[in-house]
Scaffold this motif. Structure first.
Motif, PDB file in Angstrom:
ATOM      1  N   ARG A 184       0.824  -1.216   0.000  1.00 34.46           N
ATOM      2  CA  ARG A 184       0.000   0.000   0.000  1.00 34.46           C
ATOM      3  C   ARG A 184       0.851   1.256   0.000  1.00 34.46           C
ATOM      4  O   ARG A 184       0.542   2.240  -0.687  1.00 34.46           O
ATOM      5  CB  ARG A 184      -0.925  -0.024   1.214  1.00 34.46           C
ATOM      6  N   PHE A 185       1.941   1.254   0.759  1.00 33.86           N
ATOM      7  CA  PHE A 185       2.785   2.438   0.875  1.00 33.86           C
ATOM      8  C   PHE A 185       4.032   2.363  -0.009  1.00 33.86           C
ATOM      9  O   PHE A 185       4.924   3.200   0.100  1.00 33.86           O
ATOM     10  CB  PHE A 185       3.195   2.641   2.334  1.00 33.86           C
ATOM     11  N   HIS A 186       4.085   1.334  -0.842  1.00 31.40           N
ATOM     12  CA  HIS A 186       5.205   1.162  -1.785  1.00 31.40           C
ATOM     13  C   HIS A 186       6.548   1.070  -1.059  1.00 31.40           C
ATOM     14  O   HIS A 186       7.556   1.613  -1.502  1.00 31.40           O
ATOM     15  CB  HIS A 186       5.234   2.319  -2.796  1.00 31.40           C
ATOM     16  N   TRP A 187       6.546   0.350   0.056  1.00 35.51           N
ATOM     17  CA  TRP A 187       7.799   0.115   0.767  1.00 35.51           C
ATOM     18  C   TRP A 187       8.522  -1.066   0.143  1.00 35.51           C
ATOM     19  O   TRP A 187       7.905  -1.988  -0.390  1.00 35.51           O
ATOM     20  CB  TRP A 187       7.529  -0.220   2.239  1.00 35.51           C
ATOM     21  N   SER A 188       9.837  -1.030   0.235  1.00 32.73           N
ATOM     22  CA  SER A 188      10.597  -2.216  -0.147  1.00 32.73           C
ATOM     23  C   SER A 188      10.435  -3.260   0.952  1.00 32.73           C
ATOM     24  O   SER A 188      10.013  -2.947   2.072  1.00 32.73           O
ATOM     25  CB  SER A 188      12.074  -1.871  -0.326  1.00 32.73           C
TER      26      SER A 188
END
Length: 348
Positions: free
Chosen positions: A112-116
């Protein structure tokens, strides 16, 4: 009064036999040996394995054995923190909460937050360590029952993750492909026909054994569990030990959550419940008692026994309620046997 036979230099000391004990000397020696190693559990594991091999079709196939080992590895890894806390005289009901929370963070929240994956993992581990440390601090400082505090902390962990996960669930397919491969029972390890998760468990088991039997911190943890008051008088920082151990247990639960996410199953509110129950059974049936004595090696045997027993029961068509009854009986038998032994704190 105890009589101990002398032995030559370097020879292992024979079992201690209490001459005031009215039980036969042979039985005393067997019980003394049982205190040193999980003899009864090993015998039970062999019996259940042989019975399953003779009565359940396909149980001894390569794919079945690999799956059993992977399931045992998950139960064993979930039992790492539980083992330390039970040795410490505590208990951890937050295992399932951190498993679910960790799995949600590295899958749906990260997406959702485009974290790695690395960013999500760090956030999950740090958050778990902080919450676990808070639980340890509260339990030690206020002398509150860990059952209450860890249950609350585990619920908080799930809630924090779910606030960022619309619908409250996700699927393992959103986990990195390498994590799915790592969690699979059909994957080899560098060409060796052993699942990677089993190899990881073996390494953890070795490290845990060395930690508890050879390290100063491990000795202090055991002393704290045996008698916290005496440990305090010995200048052992028992509050720090409780805090770090609870934090470590939370971190290990998050790591198990990663493997659960990689297994491809749905992550729901109760996805971690089986591992909470298995972690408790593996530790207690393995022979580790509250406040010691015990070891992680016993937990390994307990996890293997539990997993093989579960597969044999399923092979014979046992229902979930039947399994719960058998698990409960196993716990009662184990507790009944080990509660007859003199507690470690009485020897210190």
């Amino acid at each position: 009064m105890s009589a101990v036979a002398s032995s030559g230099a370097g020879a292992p000391a024979p079992p201690i036999v209490d001459i005031d004990d009215k039980r036969p000397a042979a039985l005393q020696r067997v019980l003394a040996l049982q205190q040193r190693m999980p003899l009864l559990q090993l015998v039970a594991l062999v019996i259940v394995s042989v019975y399953g091999a003779l009565t359940v079709d396909g149980l001894t196939s390569s794919s079945s054995i690999r799956l059993i080992l992977v399931l045992a590895a998950l139960a064993g890894l979930a039992s790492v923190g539980q083992t330390l806390l039970i040795l410490l005289g505590g208990f951890d009901l937050s295992v399932s909460g951190f498993i679910v929370g960790g799995a949600l963070i590295v899958t749906q929240v990260a997406s959702r937050f485009h974290w790695s994956f690395a960013e999500a993992l760090i956030i999950a581990l740090v958050g778990a360590a902080i919450l676990g440390a808070i639980a340890g601090q509260i339990c030690h400082r206020l002398d509150v029952n860990p059952l209450i505090i860890t249950l609350a902390i585990g619920t908080v962990a799930v809630g924090l993750a779910q606030t960022q996960t619309p619908g409250g669930l996700t699927y393992g397919a959103s986990a990195p492909r390498w994590l799915v491969t790592l969690s699979s029972s059909g994957t080899d390890t560098f060409g060796i026909p052993v699942p990677p998760l089993v190899v990881i468990w073996a390494v953890v088991a070795i490290l845990m054994t060395i930690f508890l039997s050879r390290s100063v911190i491990g000795a202090r943890l055991m002393a704290t569990g045996a008698n916290r008051g005496a440990a305090d008088y010995s200048l052992i920082k028992t509050r720090r030990i409780w805090t770090v151990t609870f934090a470590f247990s939370a971190v290990m639960s998050v790591i198990v959550g990663l493997f659960v996410a990689g297994s491809g199953g749905a992550i729901t509110n109760d996805a971690g419940d089986p591992y909470l129950f298995q972690s408790v059974i593996a530790v207690i049936v393995g022979g580790t008692v509250f406040g010691g004595p015990g070891s992680y090696g016993r937990t390994v045997i307990g996890a293997l026994f539990l997993t093989v027993l579960n597969n044999v029961l399923l092979g014979h068509g046992a229902s979930a309620s039947d399994q719960q009854i058998i698990y409960g009986v196993a716990i009662l038998v184990a507790v009944g046997l080990y509660s007859r032994d003199r507690r470690v704190r009485d020897d210190i």
